[in-house]
Design an enzyme around this catalytic site. Sequence first.
Site, PDB file in Angstrom:
ATOM      1  N   GLY A 120       0.784  -1.230   0.000  1.00 30.19           N
ATOM      2  CA  GLY A 120       0.000   0.000   0.000  1.00 30.19           C
ATOM      3  C   GLY A 120       0.814   1.278   0.000  1.00 30.19           C
ATOM      4  O   GLY A 120       0.253   2.368  -0.125  1.00 30.19           O
ATOM      5  N   GLY A 122       3.007   2.307  -2.270  1.00 32.45           N
ATOM      6  CA  GLY A 122       2.997   2.901  -3.604  1.00 32.45           C
ATOM      7  C   GLY A 122       1.732   3.721  -3.817  1.00 32.45           C
ATOM      8  O   GLY A 122       1.782   4.827  -4.371  1.00 32.45           O
ATOM      9  N   ASN A 149       6.894  -3.365 -17.847  1.00 32.92           N
ATOM     10  CA  ASN A 149       6.637  -3.300 -16.406  1.00 32.92           C
ATOM     11  C   ASN A 149       5.128  -3.465 -16.193  1.00 32.92           C
ATOM     12  O   ASN A 149       4.401  -2.534 -15.876  1.00 32.92           O
ATOM     13  CB  ASN A 149       7.139  -1.970 -15.836  1.00 32.92           C
ATOM     14  CG  ASN A 149       7.129  -1.950 -14.325  1.00 32.92           C
ATOM     15  OD1 ASN A 149       6.491  -2.774 -13.679  1.00 32.92           O
ATOM     16  ND2 ASN A 149       7.828  -0.986 -13.757  1.00 32.92           N
ATOM     17  N   TYR A 156      -1.303   1.724 -12.542  1.00 32.09           N
ATOM     18  CA  TYR A 156      -1.732   3.044 -13.012  1.00 32.09           C
ATOM     19  C   TYR A 156      -3.088   2.978 -13.715  1.00 32.09           C
ATOM     20  O   TYR A 156      -3.910   3.876 -13.560  1.00 32.09           O
ATOM     21  CB  TYR A 156      -0.660   3.677 -13.901  1.00 32.09           C
ATOM     22  CG  TYR A 156       0.566   4.022 -13.099  1.00 32.09           C
ATOM     23  CD1 TYR A 156       0.512   4.977 -12.088  1.00 32.09           C
ATOM     24  CD2 TYR A 156       1.769   3.365 -13.304  1.00 32.09           C
ATOM     25  CE1 TYR A 156       1.618   5.269 -11.315  1.00 32.09           C
ATOM     26  CE2 TYR A 156       2.881   3.656 -12.542  1.00 32.09           C
ATOM     27  CZ  TYR A 156       2.806   4.609 -11.544  1.00 32.09           C
ATOM     28  OH  TYR A 156       3.897   4.899 -10.771  1.00 32.09           O
ATOM     29  N   LYS A 158      -5.488   0.931 -12.943  1.00 29.42           N
ATOM     30  CA  LYS A 158      -6.438   0.818 -11.830  1.00 29.42           C
ATOM     31  C   LYS A 158      -6.711   2.185 -11.200  1.00 29.42           C
ATOM     32  O   LYS A 158      -7.803   2.442 -10.692  1.00 29.42           O
ATOM     33  CB  LYS A 158      -5.878  -0.148 -10.779  1.00 29.42           C
ATOM     34  CG  LYS A 158      -6.755  -0.345  -9.550  1.00 29.42           C
ATOM     35  CD  LYS A 158      -6.065  -1.204  -8.514  1.00 29.42           C
ATOM     36  CE  LYS A 158      -5.123  -0.322  -7.756  1.00 29.42           C
ATOM     37  NZ  LYS A 158      -4.747  -0.593  -6.452  1.00 29.42           N
TER      38      LYS A 158
END
Length: 190
Positions: A120, A122, A149, A156, A158
Amino acid sequence: MNCYINKCALNDIDKLIKVSIKTFSDTFSSSNEIENMKNYLETAFSKEKIEKELKNQNSSFYFLFNRSADDQGSSFEQNEPIGYFKLNDLDAQGTDNQEDTSNSIELERIYLMKEHQKKGYGQFMLDKAIEISKNKQRSYIWLGVWEKNYSSLEFYKKNGFIKFGSHTFIIGDDHQIDYLLKLDLTNKNK
């Protein structure tokens, strides 16, 4: 989540270089040739380059620190960052973004120590970067993500980022493709 961010100052340079090299190496060493990584790390995170970036008034680095509890349950602050992110505003933004950057912020780097990933942190850093961008009244935040990646691309996506282009990212003599992603900050839902 018991963590916080701190804006980096010039006297944080050695700590910033250390966490930058460690997190970038942990993230990308297994996918790149040793010599290419060595050359990239020496150039991208040299003291001269990082000092110049820290002195740029339109670039800001933020450390992520974890608060921990001791054996008695008392909270204390860690001295070493567990991650960091870098925001570029106005003329400090990368030139590969073909769109008008006068109303945007570039999230150039966002990295966590390997042992703190998938917990969490990030999301916490991304939320803080978005908050800072909104406080500057920018319309969107954008970044480049390596096309291979996959977990970051999914992260991103999401979070509402959409692809709007690509650019070449060079590590040593390897020319890689980064997807350019952006998030509309005028959307009230994020």
